[in-house]
Design a protein around this motif. Structure first.
Motif, PDB file in Angstrom:
ATOM      1  N   SER A 117       0.844  -1.197   0.000  1.00 31.94           N
ATOM      2  CA  SER A 117       0.000   0.000   0.000  1.00 31.94           C
ATOM      3  C   SER A 117       0.879   1.246   0.000  1.00 31.94           C
ATOM      4  CB  SER A 117      -0.925   0.018   1.221  1.00 31.94           C
ATOM      5  OG  SER A 117      -0.182   0.172   2.414  1.00 31.94           O
ATOM      6  N   PHE A 118       0.353   2.305  -0.589  1.00 33.11           N
ATOM      7  CA  PHE A 118       1.045   3.589  -0.682  1.00 33.11           C
ATOM      8  C   PHE A 118       0.144   4.663  -0.075  1.00 33.11           C
ATOM      9  CE2 PHE A 118       2.489   0.861  -4.040  1.00 33.11           C
ATOM     10  CZ  PHE A 118       3.844   1.114  -4.197  1.00 33.11           C
ATOM     11  N   SER A 119       0.671   5.441   0.856  1.00 33.91           N
ATOM     12  CA  SER A 119      -0.125   6.499   1.481  1.00 33.91           C
ATOM     13  C   SER A 119       0.716   7.757   1.652  1.00 33.91           C
ATOM     14  CB  SER A 119      -0.665   6.043   2.838  1.00 33.91           C
ATOM     15  OG  SER A 119       0.392   5.639   3.688  1.00 33.91           O
ATOM     16  N   ALA A 120       0.049   8.897   1.663  1.00 29.63           N
ATOM     17  CA  ALA A 120       0.734  10.186   1.782  1.00 29.63           C
ATOM     18  C   ALA A 120       1.093  10.461   3.238  1.00 29.63           C
ATOM     19  CB  ALA A 120      -0.159  11.296   1.245  1.00 29.63           C
ATOM     20  N   LYS A 121       2.311  10.940   3.463  1.00 29.79           N
ATOM     21  CA  LYS A 121       2.716  11.286   4.819  1.00 29.79           C
ATOM     22  C   LYS A 121       2.199  12.653   5.240  1.00 29.79           C
ATOM     23  CE  LYS A 121       6.926   8.517   5.229  1.00 29.79           C
ATOM     24  NZ  LYS A 121       8.381   8.552   5.540  1.00 29.79           N
TER      25      LYS A 121
ATOM     26  N   GLN B   7       7.025   4.330  -5.862  1.00 27.26           N
ATOM     27  CA  GLN B   7       7.133   5.318  -4.793  1.00 27.26           C
ATOM     28  C   GLN B   7       7.820   6.593  -5.297  1.00 27.26           C
ATOM     29  OE1 GLN B   7       9.770   4.238  -1.580  1.00 27.26           O
ATOM     30  NE2 GLN B   7       8.691   5.546  -0.110  1.00 27.26           N
ATOM     31  N   ASN B   8       8.926   6.440  -5.996  1.00 27.87           N
ATOM     32  CA  ASN B   8       9.647   7.602  -6.527  1.00 27.87           C
ATOM     33  C   ASN B   8       8.768   8.422  -7.460  1.00 27.87           C
ATOM     34  OD1 ASN B   8      11.990   6.972  -5.172  1.00 27.87           O
ATOM     35  ND2 ASN B   8      12.954   5.940  -6.899  1.00 27.87           N
ATOM     36  N   LEU B   9       8.081   7.732  -8.353  1.00 20.51           N
ATOM     37  CA  LEU B   9       7.218   8.410  -9.318  1.00 20.51           C
ATOM     38  C   LEU B   9       6.139   9.221  -8.613  1.00 20.51           C
ATOM     39  CD1 LEU B   9       6.647   8.487 -12.486  1.00 20.51           C
ATOM     40  CD2 LEU B   9       4.849   6.844 -11.968  1.00 20.51           C
ATOM     41  N   LEU B  10       5.448   8.591  -7.672  1.00 16.74           N
ATOM     42  CA  LEU B  10       4.389   9.281  -6.938  1.00 16.74           C
ATOM     43  C   LEU B  10       4.945  10.456  -6.132  1.00 16.74           C
ATOM     44  CD1 LEU B  10       2.298   6.260  -5.598  1.00 16.74           C
ATOM     45  CD2 LEU B  10       1.598   7.881  -7.369  1.00 16.74           C
ATOM     46  N   GLU B  11       6.085  10.276  -5.508  1.00 12.82           N
ATOM     47  CA  GLU B  11       6.642  11.338  -4.669  1.00 12.82           C
ATOM     48  C   GLU B  11       7.015  12.569  -5.484  1.00 12.82           C
ATOM     49  OE1 GLU B  11       8.360   9.194  -0.693  1.00 12.82           O
ATOM     50  OE2 GLU B  11       9.813   9.713  -2.260  1.00 12.82           O
ATOM     51  N   TYR B  12       7.741  12.366  -6.575  1.00 10.69           N
ATOM     52  CA  TYR B  12       8.198  13.508  -7.355  1.00 10.69           C
ATOM     53  C   TYR B  12       7.046  14.212  -8.065  1.00 10.69           C
ATOM     54  CZ  TYR B  12      13.133  12.615  -6.546  1.00 10.69           C
ATOM     55  OH  TYR B  12      14.358  12.477  -5.954  1.00 10.69           O
ATOM     56  N   LEU B  13       6.164  13.453  -8.694  1.00  9.69           N
ATOM     57  CA  LEU B  13       5.060  14.085  -9.420  1.00  9.69           C
ATOM     58  C   LEU B  13       4.063  14.733  -8.460  1.00  9.69           C
ATOM     59  CD1 LEU B  13       4.288  11.650 -12.375  1.00  9.69           C
ATOM     60  CD2 LEU B  13       5.901  13.553 -12.247  1.00  9.69           C
ATOM     61  N   SER B  14       3.796  14.101  -7.343  1.00  3.08           N
ATOM     62  CA  SER B  14       2.874  14.675  -6.371  1.00  3.08           C
ATOM     63  C   SER B  14       3.476  15.919  -5.712  1.00  3.08           C
ATOM     64  CB  SER B  14       2.500  13.642  -5.303  1.00  3.08           C
ATOM     65  OG  SER B  14       1.832  12.542  -5.889  1.00  3.08           O
ATOM     66  N   GLY B  15       4.793  15.939  -5.551  1.00  2.03           N
ATOM     67  CA  GLY B  15       5.449  17.146  -5.037  1.00  2.03           C
ATOM     68  C   GLY B  15       5.264  18.323  -5.969  1.00  2.03           C
TER      69      GLY B  15
ATOM     70  N   ILE C 269       5.793   9.655   0.403  1.00  2.04           N
ATOM     71  CA  ILE C 269       4.826   8.568   0.284  1.00  2.04           C
ATOM     72  C   ILE C 269       5.326   7.388   1.113  1.00  2.04           C
ATOM     73  CG2 ILE C 269       3.727   6.919  -1.268  1.00  2.04           C
ATOM     74  CD1 ILE C 269       2.689   9.703  -1.745  1.00  2.04           C
ATOM     75  N   LYS C 270       4.509   6.943   2.035  1.00  3.68           N
ATOM     76  CA  LYS C 270       4.873   5.790   2.876  1.00  3.68           C
ATOM     77  C   LYS C 270       4.414   4.509   2.192  1.00  3.68           C
ATOM     78  CE  LYS C 270       4.479   3.928   7.564  1.00  3.68           C
ATOM     79  NZ  LYS C 270       5.941   3.955   7.763  1.00  3.68           N
ATOM     80  N   VAL C 271       5.294   3.509   2.167  1.00  6.87           N
ATOM     81  CA  VAL C 271       4.971   2.215   1.562  1.00  6.87           C
ATOM     82  C   VAL C 271       4.955   1.149   2.659  1.00  6.87           C
ATOM     83  CG1 VAL C 271       5.645   0.490  -0.143  1.00  6.87           C
ATOM     84  CG2 VAL C 271       6.066   2.916  -0.596  1.00  6.87           C
ATOM     85  N   ARG C 272       3.883   0.399   2.699  1.00 10.85           N
ATOM     86  CA  ARG C 272       3.768  -0.728   3.634  1.00 10.85           C
ATOM     87  C   ARG C 272       3.636  -2.022   2.827  1.00 10.85           C
ATOM     88  NH1 ARG C 272       0.501   3.283   5.935  1.00 10.85           N
ATOM     89  NH2 ARG C 272       1.077   3.889   8.080  1.00 10.85           N
ATOM     90  N   MET C 273       4.304  -3.061   3.300  1.00  7.77           N
ATOM     91  CA  MET C 273       4.217  -4.350   2.642  1.00  7.77           C
ATOM     92  C   MET C 273       4.024  -5.422   3.721  1.00  7.77           C
ATOM     93  SD  MET C 273       6.829  -5.910  -0.248  1.00  7.77           S
ATOM     94  CE  MET C 273       7.268  -4.259  -0.835  1.00  7.77           C
TER      95      MET C 273
END
Length: 279
Positions: free
Chosen positions: A33-37, A93-101, A269-273
């Protein structure tokens, strides 16, 4: 497979995952799962889903592209074999973090400017990192801005770097007016550095004046040209930041051109596995 998506995951996951295979856990099934910090605008959802598919992870989007999320809110969830989860993990995670930033910064800048002038628009330059234009444009669109120029091919903008090849004022005037005649379907924009240049090009029929790094007083003088030329559009560019965009908006310009969103800090973005329960 989309070549852009393949390039993204191959940069991190090509050839072999020594750790997952070495531990003998590759075939075990798990969840990710991926969630915003922190709160922000999410961008990169479509690409994340494609990355998941390419890596063998069944991802589900829990929010739409451009959605505002609160701190701790989950944006993506998926399942698959451990070997696939680890292949998709970091690049997604990288993609979401940079684009969401970028999207979040853009949203903040647009919000600040529109508090002063609801009709003003924020446009971004083509000073994006090479090879990332489509993704960065998607992020600024998700944040509420628009692209200024996609490249040399989509608009007409006369810079000082063009004018140096026209040695006299008469030669410049002749070339500029010829440009207007030839490119009948295009709006002609010109970068100007002070009021006198703005006045001159307005009198020659410029459609857009791009006011480069002007003091606020000089910028306001240029805006006054709209009284004599009602169809004239004016933009402010050069050194535009969140800290000064409200003052720039007060000048009365129609839009602001900036590259600031492209330098935004990533949105964490926090990633849980976890291992999936059997049965």
């Amino acid at each position: 497979m989309n070549q852009e998506i393949e390039r993204l995951w191959r940069e991190d996951a090509d050839y072999i995952d020594w750790t997952t295979l070495g531990l003998g856990i590759g075939e075990k099934r798990g969840e990710i799962s991926f969630s915003a910090k922190r709160g922000g605008v999410i961008s990169g959802i479509k690409e994340a889903l494609s990355l998941g598919e390419a890596c063998g992870v069944e991802l589900e989007a829990l929010v739409k592209e451009g959605a505002w999320v609160e701190a701790g809110e989950e944006v993506l969830r998926g399942e698959g074999k451990a070997i696939a989860l680890h292949k998709a993990w970091k690049v997604t995670q990288n993609l979401l973090e940079y684009l969401s930033g970028i999207a979040t910064f853009t949203h903040e800048m647009v919000t600040c400017a529109k508090k002063i002038n609801p009709s003003i628009e924020i446009l971004t330059t083509r000073k994006n990192f090479p090879g990332s234009k489509r993704l960065m444009l998607q992020a600024i669109l998700s944040g509420g801005a628009w692209p200024h120029r996609l490249g040399l091919f989509d608009s007409v903008l006369v810079f000082e770097q063009h004018r140096v090849f026209l040695e006299t004022p008469a030669e410049l005037e002749q070339a500029f007016k010829a440009l207007k005649r030839r490119l009948l379907e295009k709006k002609i924009a010109v970068e100007v550095s002070d009021f006198e240049e703005a006045k001159l090009f307005a009198s020659w029929g410029a459609d857009i004046l791009q006011c480069e790094k002007m003091e606020l007083g000089e910028l306001a003088r240029c805006v006054e040209l709209k009284r004599a030329y009602p169809s004239l559009l004016l933009s402010a560019t050069g050194g535009v930041k969140i800290e000064n965009v409200m003052k720039i908006a007060q000048s009365g310009v129609d839009f602001v051109v900036t590259s600031a969103p492209y330098h935004a800090n990533p949105l964490d973005i926090k990633v849980r596995m976890k291992k999936r329960s059997e049965g």
